[in-house]
Design a protein around this motif. Structure first.
Motif, mmCIF file in Angstrom:
data_model
loop_
_atom_site.group_PDB
_atom_site.id
_atom_site.type_symbol
_atom_site.label_atom_id
_atom_site.label_comp_id
_atom_site.label_asym_id
_atom_site.label_seq_id
_atom_site.Cartn_x
_atom_site.Cartn_y
_atom_site.Cartn_z
ATOM 1 N N HIS A 49 2.230 -12.417 -8.782
ATOM 2 C CA HIS A 49 2.742 -13.304 -7.738
ATOM 3 C C HIS A 49 2.488 -12.718 -6.354
ATOM 4 N N ALA A 50 2.295 -13.615 -5.414
ATOM 5 C CA ALA A 50 2.223 -13.250 -4.002
ATOM 6 C C ALA A 50 3.411 -13.912 -3.319
ATOM 7 N N TYR A 51 3.918 -13.267 -2.286
ATOM 8 C CA TYR A 51 5.075 -13.790 -1.560
ATOM 9 C C TYR A 51 4.752 -13.852 -0.080
ATOM 10 N N THR A 52 4.929 -15.033 0.503
ATOM 11 C CA THR A 52 4.742 -15.211 1.938
ATOM 12 C C THR A 52 6.107 -15.423 2.577
ATOM 13 N N CYS A 53 6.186 -15.184 3.870
ATOM 14 C CA CYS A 53 7.437 -15.358 4.604
ATOM 15 C C CYS A 53 7.628 -16.817 4.994
ATOM 16 N N THR A 54 8.847 -17.273 4.900
ATOM 17 C CA THR A 54 9.187 -18.607 5.374
ATOM 18 C C THR A 54 9.654 -18.505 6.820
ATOM 19 N N ASP A 56 12.446 -19.095 8.078
ATOM 20 C CA ASP A 56 13.821 -18.615 8.241
ATOM 21 C C ASP A 56 14.036 -17.207 7.686
ATOM 22 N N GLY A 57 12.937 -16.482 7.435
ATOM 23 C CA GLY A 57 13.040 -15.101 6.973
ATOM 24 C C GLY A 57 13.078 -14.937 5.466
ATOM 25 N N GLY A 58 12.996 -16.025 4.716
ATOM 26 C CA GLY A 58 12.984 -15.934 3.259
ATOM 27 C C GLY A 58 11.592 -15.643 2.726
ATOM 28 N N ARG A 59 11.484 -15.595 1.408
ATOM 29 C CA ARG A 59 10.195 -15.364 0.757
ATOM 30 C C ARG A 59 9.867 -16.552 -0.136
ATOM 31 N N LEU A 60 8.613 -16.981 -0.071
ATOM 32 C CA LEU A 60 8.131 -18.072 -0.910
ATOM 33 C C LEU A 60 7.147 -17.488 -1.913
ATOM 34 N N GLY A 61 7.409 -17.668 -3.209
ATOM 35 C CA GLY A 61 6.571 -17.104 -4.258
ATOM 36 C C GLY A 61 5.430 -18.020 -4.660
ATOM 37 N N TRP A 62 4.271 -17.427 -4.928
ATOM 38 C CA TRP A 62 3.067 -18.139 -5.352
ATOM 39 C C TRP A 62 2.515 -17.457 -6.605
ATOM 40 N N PRO A 63 2.361 -18.162 -7.728
ATOM 41 C CA PRO A 63 1.697 -17.559 -8.882
ATOM 42 C C PRO A 63 0.195 -17.489 -8.597
ATOM 43 N N VAL A 64 -0.367 -16.291 -8.596
ATOM 44 C CA VAL A 64 -1.783 -16.121 -8.264
ATOM 45 C C VAL A 64 -2.589 -15.771 -9.504
#
Length: 81
Positions: A49-54, A56-64
């Protein structure tokens, strides 16, 4: 993320091995290209998984995914060049 935006910074957590910071394109984040080389030609396999910042400071997960050439390297198998 829109089609004209360049690579974005992400925290990458492979299936095995240490996490790290990388830059990923939209195709890589959406699992349409290898997380390592960006290839869209080979069949792709789950690679963590990769995680980008939202905003509002959260993390959004992406299955890569990774191509056959790189998936062994990411799951703790042989190192591919």
């Amino acid at each position: 993320m829109n089609a004209t935006q360049g690579p974005v910074p992400a925290e990458y957590e492979p299936i095995a091995g240490p996490p790290g910071r990388i830059e990923l394109t939209s195709a890589q984040l959406h699992g349409r290209a290898c997380v390592v080389c960006g290839s869209e030609r080979d069949s792709l396999t789950a690679a963590g998984h990769a995680y980008t910042c939202t905003g509002d400071g959260g993390r959004l997960g992406w299955p890569v995914k990774a191509c056959a050439r790189h998936v062994r390297r990411l799951d703790g198998g042989e190192t591919a060049a």
